[in-house]
Motif scaffolding. Structure first.
Motif, PDB file in Angstrom:
ATOM      1  N   MET A 121       0.836  -1.185   0.000  1.00 51.65           N
ATOM      2  CA  MET A 121       0.000   0.000   0.000  1.00 51.65           C
ATOM      3  C   MET A 121       0.880   1.248   0.000  1.00 51.65           C
ATOM      4  N   ALA A 122       0.511   2.198  -0.793  1.00 52.25           N
ATOM      5  CA  ALA A 122       1.291   3.428  -0.929  1.00 52.25           C
ATOM      6  C   ALA A 122       0.999   4.384   0.232  1.00 52.25           C
ATOM      7  N   GLU A 123       2.057   5.051   0.668  1.00 52.91           N
ATOM      8  CA  GLU A 123       1.931   6.050   1.728  1.00 52.91           C
ATOM      9  C   GLU A 123       2.069   7.429   1.092  1.00 52.91           C
ATOM     10  N   LYS A 124       1.161   8.339   1.437  1.00 51.77           N
ATOM     11  CA  LYS A 124       1.227   9.703   0.931  1.00 51.77           C
ATOM     12  C   LYS A 124       1.823  10.612   1.980  1.00 51.77           C
ATOM     13  N   ILE A 125       2.783  11.426   1.560  1.00 50.40           N
ATOM     14  CA  ILE A 125       3.411  12.401   2.440  1.00 50.40           C
ATOM     15  C   ILE A 125       3.110  13.782   1.857  1.00 50.40           C
ATOM     16  N   LEU A 126       2.543  14.649   2.681  1.00 47.66           N
ATOM     17  CA  LEU A 126       2.208  16.006   2.249  1.00 47.66           C
ATOM     18  C   LEU A 126       2.981  16.995   3.107  1.00 47.66           C
ATOM     19  N   ILE A 127       3.732  17.850   2.443  1.00 47.07           N
ATOM     20  CA  ILE A 127       4.453  18.924   3.128  1.00 47.07           C
ATOM     21  C   ILE A 127       3.833  20.230   2.648  1.00 47.07           C
ATOM     22  N   ASP A 128       3.123  20.889   3.562  1.00 42.32           N
ATOM     23  CA  ASP A 128       2.385  22.086   3.184  1.00 42.32           C
ATOM     24  C   ASP A 128       2.183  22.956   4.418  1.00 42.32           C
ATOM     25  N   PRO A 129       2.639  24.153   4.468  1.00 40.24           N
ATOM     26  CA  PRO A 129       3.382  24.878   3.440  1.00 40.24           C
ATOM     27  C   PRO A 129       4.888  24.645   3.573  1.00 40.24           C
ATOM     28  N   ILE A 130       5.568  24.867   2.473  1.00 36.21           N
ATOM     29  CA  ILE A 130       7.024  24.894   2.485  1.00 36.21           C
ATOM     30  C   ILE A 130       7.401  26.359   2.642  1.00 36.21           C
ATOM     31  N   THR A 131       8.184  26.650   3.652  1.00 33.91           N
ATOM     32  CA  THR A 131       8.504  28.040   3.963  1.00 33.91           C
ATOM     33  C   THR A 131       9.850  28.444   3.379  1.00 33.91           C
TER      34      THR A 131
ATOM     35  N   ILE B 283      10.408  30.478   0.944  1.00 38.21           N
ATOM     36  CA  ILE B 283      10.377  30.693  -0.498  1.00 38.21           C
ATOM     37  C   ILE B 283       9.422  31.837  -0.772  1.00 38.21           C
ATOM     38  N   GLU B 284       9.443  32.341  -1.965  1.00 37.02           N
ATOM     39  CA  GLU B 284       8.526  33.396  -2.374  1.00 37.02           C
ATOM     40  C   GLU B 284       7.193  32.756  -2.738  1.00 37.02           C
ATOM     41  N   GLY B 285       6.137  33.087  -2.036  1.00 29.16           N
ATOM     42  CA  GLY B 285       4.819  32.534  -2.325  1.00 29.16           C
ATOM     43  C   GLY B 285       4.547  31.292  -1.510  1.00 29.16           C
ATOM     44  N   HIS B 286       3.538  30.538  -1.909  1.00 29.20           N
ATOM     45  CA  HIS B 286       3.094  29.352  -1.193  1.00 29.20           C
ATOM     46  C   HIS B 286       3.418  28.125  -2.030  1.00 29.20           C
ATOM     47  N   LEU B 287       3.998  27.099  -1.412  1.00 29.62           N
ATOM     48  CA  LEU B 287       4.344  25.875  -2.132  1.00 29.62           C
ATOM     49  C   LEU B 287       3.988  24.668  -1.273  1.00 29.62           C
ATOM     50  N   ALA B 288       3.481  23.636  -1.911  1.00 29.43           N
ATOM     51  CA  ALA B 288       3.194  22.370  -1.246  1.00 29.43           C
ATOM     52  C   ALA B 288       3.773  21.245  -2.102  1.00 29.43           C
ATOM     53  N   VAL B 289       4.194  20.166  -1.439  1.00 27.96           N
ATOM     54  CA  VAL B 289       4.715  18.998  -2.137  1.00 27.96           C
ATOM     55  C   VAL B 289       4.005  17.772  -1.593  1.00 27.96           C
TER      56      VAL B 289
END
Length: 63
Positions: A1-11, A13-19
């Motif tokens: 089974m796949a595991e999902k990892i969410l990194i949000d927000p990434i700080t 940096i200019e603007g908002h980014l999520a991975v």
């Protein structure tokens, strides 16, 4: 089974980014990045040598 990892927000940096990364058996099977700010700097790099990115972006980005 796949595991999902969410990194949000990434700080820091200019603007908002999520991975979001999907890992299965210790191997990344899918990865997505989501940005909320488009500055168009990527357009400058189209058709250029990727090694130019460091020189161009550090002078235009300002971060």
């Amino acid at each position: 089974m796949a595991e999902k990892i969410l990194i949000d927000p990434i700080t820091r940096i200019e603007g908002h980014l999520a991975v979001e990364v999907e890992v299965e058996g210790g191997v990344v099977t899918d990865a997505k990045s989501m940005g909320m700010l488009f500055r168009g700097l990527e357009i400058i790099m189209q058709g250029r040598d990727p090694r130019d990115a460091v020189q161009v972006m550090q002078r235009t980005c300002g971060v």
